[in-house]
Enzyme design. Structure first.
Site, short mmCIF file in Angstrom:
data_model
loop_
_atom_site.label_atom_id
_atom_site.label_comp_id
_atom_site.label_asym_id
_atom_site.label_seq_id
_atom_site.Cartn_x
_atom_site.Cartn_y
_atom_site.Cartn_z
N LYS A 147 9.69 8.82 -4.34
CA LYS A 147 10.37 9.98 -3.77
C LYS A 147 11.73 9.47 -3.30
O LYS A 147 11.83 8.63 -2.40
CB LYS A 147 9.57 10.58 -2.60
CG LYS A 147 10.23 11.85 -2.05
CD LYS A 147 10.41 11.63 -0.59
CE LYS A 147 11.10 12.62 0.24
NZ LYS A 147 12.55 12.62 0.19
N GLY A 160 11.51 3.67 7.07
CA GLY A 160 12.28 4.73 7.69
C GLY A 160 11.91 4.88 9.15
O GLY A 160 11.65 3.90 9.83
N SER A 161 11.87 6.13 9.61
CA SER A 161 11.67 6.38 11.03
C SER A 161 10.19 6.27 11.42
O SER A 161 9.30 6.41 10.58
CB SER A 161 12.18 7.78 11.38
OG SER A 161 11.40 8.74 10.71
N ARG A 162 9.99 6.10 12.70
CA ARG A 162 8.62 6.04 13.23
C ARG A 162 7.92 7.37 13.00
O ARG A 162 6.75 7.41 12.58
CB ARG A 162 8.72 5.74 14.72
CG ARG A 162 7.42 5.49 15.43
CD ARG A 162 7.79 4.78 16.73
NE ARG A 162 6.71 4.67 17.65
CZ ARG A 162 6.75 3.88 18.74
NH1 ARG A 162 7.83 3.17 18.98
NH2 ARG A 162 5.75 3.80 19.56
N GLY A 181 8.55 9.68 10.68
CA GLY A 181 8.27 9.88 9.26
C GLY A 181 7.10 9.01 8.81
O GLY A 181 6.19 9.48 8.12
N GLY A 182 7.11 7.75 9.21
CA GLY A 182 6.04 6.84 8.82
C GLY A 182 4.69 7.30 9.35
O GLY A 182 3.69 7.32 8.63
N GLU A 238 7.13 0.67 7.18
CA GLU A 238 7.97 -0.15 8.04
C GLU A 238 8.83 0.80 8.82
O GLU A 238 9.57 1.59 8.24
CB GLU A 238 8.81 -1.07 7.15
CG GLU A 238 9.49 -2.16 7.94
CD GLU A 238 10.90 -2.33 7.48
OE1 GLU A 238 11.12 -2.68 6.33
OE2 GLU A 238 11.79 -2.09 8.31
N CYS A 296 17.03 -2.59 9.89
CA CYS A 296 15.77 -2.59 10.65
C CYS A 296 15.69 -3.82 11.53
O CYS A 296 14.92 -3.86 12.48
CB CYS A 296 14.59 -2.50 9.71
SG CYS A 296 14.86 -3.29 8.14
N GLU A 304 13.82 2.32 19.75
CA GLU A 304 14.88 1.97 18.79
C GLU A 304 15.97 3.04 18.78
O GLU A 304 15.67 4.23 18.69
CB GLU A 304 14.29 1.85 17.38
CG GLU A 304 15.32 1.44 16.33
CD GLU A 304 14.81 1.53 14.89
OE1 GLU A 304 15.11 0.63 14.10
OE2 GLU A 304 14.11 2.51 14.56
P1 NAP Z 1 13.29 9.16 7.77
O1 NAP Z 1 13.75 10.40 8.42
O2 NAP Z 1 12.03 8.58 8.27
O3 NAP Z 1 13.15 9.46 6.21
C1 NAP Z 1 12.67 8.49 5.30
C2 NAP Z 1 11.92 9.21 4.18
O4 NAP Z 1 10.71 9.75 4.69
C3 NAP Z 1 12.70 10.39 3.60
O5 NAP Z 1 12.43 10.47 2.24
C4 NAP Z 1 12.12 11.57 4.34
O6 NAP Z 1 12.25 12.76 3.62
C5 NAP Z 1 10.68 11.16 4.50
N1 NAP Z 1 10.09 11.80 5.67
C6 NAP Z 1 10.63 11.86 6.91
N2 NAP Z 1 9.81 12.55 7.73
C7 NAP Z 1 8.74 12.91 7.00
C8 NAP Z 1 7.56 13.65 7.29
N3 NAP Z 1 7.31 14.15 8.51
N4 NAP Z 1 6.67 13.86 6.30
C9 NAP Z 1 6.89 13.36 5.07
N5 NAP Z 1 8.00 12.66 4.73
C10 NAP Z 1 8.92 12.43 5.69
O7 NAP Z 1 14.35 8.01 7.83
P2 NAP Z 1 15.92 8.05 7.48
O8 NAP Z 1 16.31 9.35 6.90
O9 NAP Z 1 16.16 6.87 6.68
O10 NAP Z 1 16.63 7.80 8.85
C11 NAP Z 1 16.33 8.52 9.99
C12 NAP Z 1 15.97 7.55 11.09
O11 NAP Z 1 15.01 6.60 10.61
C13 NAP Z 1 17.09 6.68 11.58
O12 NAP Z 1 17.91 7.32 12.50
C14 NAP Z 1 16.31 5.52 12.16
O13 NAP Z 1 15.88 5.84 13.44
C15 NAP Z 1 15.14 5.37 11.30
N6 NAP Z 1 15.25 4.28 10.29
C16 NAP Z 1 14.65 3.10 10.57
C17 NAP Z 1 14.69 2.07 9.65
C18 NAP Z 1 14.00 0.80 9.94
O14 NAP Z 1 13.98 -0.04 9.07
N7 NAP Z 1 13.44 0.59 11.09
C19 NAP Z 1 15.33 2.22 8.44
C20 NAP Z 1 15.93 3.44 8.16
C21 NAP Z 1 15.85 4.45 9.10
P3 NAP Z 1 13.32 13.86 4.17
O15 NAP Z 1 14.65 13.19 4.05
O16 NAP Z 1 13.15 15.03 3.31
O17 NAP Z 1 12.91 14.10 5.59
#
Ligand code: NAP
Length: 532
Positions: free
Chosen positions: A192, A249-251, A253-254, A273, A310, A399
């Site tokens: 995805k 990605g985010s906590r 989302g994960g 992660e 990260c 974070e």
């Molecule tokens: P994200 O919002 O977690 O999105 C990552 C992926 O997961 C995207 O494809 C997103 O799709 C999907 N997703 C998110 N929420 C979901 C849910 N409830 N159900 C199913 N799929 C979901 O991360 P991001 O867009 O990369 O960045 C947002 C935040 O993530 C940052 O501000 C940061 O806090 C954190 N982040 C952390 C790390 C790390 O390594 N620790 C790395 C990157 C980002 P959609 O885009 O359609 O929501």
């Protein structure tokens, strides 16, 4: 040759499902150039559940023939993907720079990291011990009962869903570590794409699809989908043909994906992660001899890539005193001269700004970097607080993705240990120590082992070496499963499971555990590692 590359890198705005270009029917998204605020062509329409069904059906069909390929065939496939990425490196880098706002040198390095990762897994496949082969030969004369012939090897789990990360458009995305390790294990992959870099995702998906074709593999071995996380992403994770998930990605989302996977009639593992503040411990001897140098180097690590790592050092812990004062003064100086650089997406920039606001309400501001007219720029921020305030605040411990960090001033070494013991799980823990600090470091180490996937001395956590010994993982919330890693050779283990073969006729045994060691791999025979 140029015409071929130009043709193969012309973006279509389509998904790639089992080798076929498919136009979505849902919402249209576009790449966004954070450096100048422009939307990029072409548009990409989201897919729907029928597209998920098609990709998963093809992956399930591909699983049998793909897992039957030899290690050598899969190694050649991974190398072919790497070579294809190198062929399109110039347009790929240009597109990834435009879609991420990251500097060209950083993205160029990421191409090398991505191809290096693919080649690392090719080498692991050829070396062979990834199968975990072990043989306990039969003991027919054993008393009171004979022992049967028992052999073990690892087999792939099945089709894997991979969620591309926003912050590494290449190395943690479509052909990133999750995809490379799953393909190496023998698992078809459905990605995805992350909305932050659709064009980069399409280019990489085409490079993978071309390799699938060139190596004569089943087209369902790889698919790329566009769609919303909660919609298409959840449909993918809950499809019964998907057997494991890789996510960065985010906590929130994960955890949503972990919950979706656990709620299936057949729950599956999710390797997510998520969140880490990567504590840096500055011990007294190191601060006394090089506090100022450490302060400057810290700001370099903090502000690199707008802090969108990260492993960004979001927390510094030290005992109060002149050494720490020198560190803070140098960090303040360096930060005041740092510029505001664009973040990956408007949503990430907004989340950074509100995270910094929340920290401002609970900690003392040390310094902010320069401001910018660009609404998606990251203005670095450094705060300080004392240990009791830190320990009592969930906000200060969470974070904030971007160039933001907090210094926790401790009264003494015992208070520093108490702060360490109270931390959540982390990807990394860093210690700066001189020879005079060895006793203090020795006392800290057992706690850090329980908190982090990687412990490093006298360096900075940003920059993750891809190799056999690397761990990019750690206890929750750094990851959803601390037993493994998403970077480095051991990542292949996430997508394998062991099978024991008891008294299986020799003619039916897979080569990894056959008599005579036809693969020439390391195997454990009656407990002894051997290549015989
Ligand atoms: P994200 O919002 O977690 O999105 C990552 C992926 O997961 C995207 O494809 C997103 O799709 C999907 N997703 C998110 N929420 C979901 C849910 N409830 N159900 C199913 N799929 C979901 O991360 P991001 O867009 O990369 O960045 C947002 C935040 O993530 C940052 O501000 C940061 O806090 C954190 N982040 C952390 C790390 C790390 O390594 N620790 C790395 C990157 C980002 P959609 O885009 O359609 O929501």
């Amino acid at each position: 040759m140029t015409a071929t590359i130009a043709e193969s890198t012309r973006l279509t705005g389509q998904m790639l499902i089992a080798g076929k270009l498919v136009t979505g029917t849902g919402q249209e998204i576009r790449g966004f150039d954070p450096a100048n605020g422009t939307l990029l062509d072409p548009g990409y329409r989201y897919g729907d559940e029928a597209n998920v069904d098609a990709a998963c059906a093809a992956a399930a069909e591909a699983f049998g023939p793909y897992r039957a390929t030899t290690s050598e065939q899969r190694a050649r496939f991974l190398e072919s993907i790497a070579a294809n990425l190198e062929t399109i490196a110039a347009p790929l880098i240009a597109r990834a720079v435009a879609e991420s706002g990251l500097p060209e040198a950083r993205i160029t390095g990421e191409v090398g990291r991505t191809t290096g990762q693919l080649r690392l897994f090719a080498a692991i496949l050829r070396e062979g011990s990834w199968t975990g082969a072990r043989i306990d030969p039969a003991l027919p004369d054993r008393k009171p009962l004979p022992r049967p012939d028992i052999r073990q090897r690892a087999i792939p789990l099945g089709p894997v869903a991979v969620f591309g990360a926003s912050n590494f458009p290449l190395a943690f995305s479509v052909a990133g570590g999750d995809t490379a390790s799953a393909l190496a294990a023998g698992c078809p992959v459905v990605v995805k794409a992350h909305d932050a870099h659709p064009g980069t995702s399409e280019l990489v998906a085409r490079a993978i699809t071309d390799a699938v074709t060139a190596e004569g593999l089943h087209p369902g071995t790889f698919s790329l989908l566009f769609g919303s996380g909660p919609g298409l992403g959840t449909a993918l994770v809950t499809d019964p043909r998907i057997k494991a998930v890789g996510f960065t990605g985010s906590r929130s989302g994960g955890l949503a994906l972990v919950a979706a996977a656990a709620g299936r009639p057949e729950p599956i593992p999710v390797y997510a992660e998520m969140s880490s503040v990567n504590p840096v411990f500055l011990l007294d001897g190191a601060l006394a001899t090089r506090g100022g140098d450490l302060g400057r180097a810290f700001v370099g690590s903090l502000t690199m890539g707008s802090g969108q790592f990260c492993t960004n050092p979001g927390l510094v812990i030290a005992v109060d005193g002149p050494g720490l004062d020198a560190f803070v003064a140098a960090a303040r100086d360096a930060l005041s001269q740092s510029s505001a650089t664009p973040m990956l997406t408007p949503a990430i920039a907004k989340s950074y700004a509100s995270g910094v606001d929340a920290l401002s309400a609970e900690a003392d501001l040390v310094e902010r970097g320069a401001d910018s007219d660009n609404p998606v720029a990251c203005r670095p921020a450094l705060f300080s607080t004392d240990a009791p305030t830190f320990a009592g605040s969930e906000v200060l411990q969470g974070e904030v993705f971007g160039s933001s960090s907090i210094i926790v001033r401790c009264a003494d070494v015992d208070e520093m240990s108490t702060v360490a013991a109270g931390l959540e799980g982390q990807l990394t823990a860093t210690v700066h120590a001189d020879d005079t600090d060895l006793d203090a470091a020795r006392a800290l180490l057992p706690t850090l082992e329980t908190k982090a996937g990687r412990i490093l001395f006298n360096g900075w956590p940003t920059g993750v070496e891809v190799g056999y010994a690397m761990v990019h993982g750690g206890p929750f919330p750094a990851t959803s499963d601390s037993r493994t890693t998403s970077v480095g050779g051991r990542a292949i283990e996430r997508f394998l499971r062991p099978v024991a073969y008891q008294d299986v006729p020799k003619a039916l045994l897979p080569s990894a555990i056959a008599d005579g060691n036809p693969d020439g791999s390391w195997r454990r025979i009656d407990g002894e590692l051997t290549r015989d």
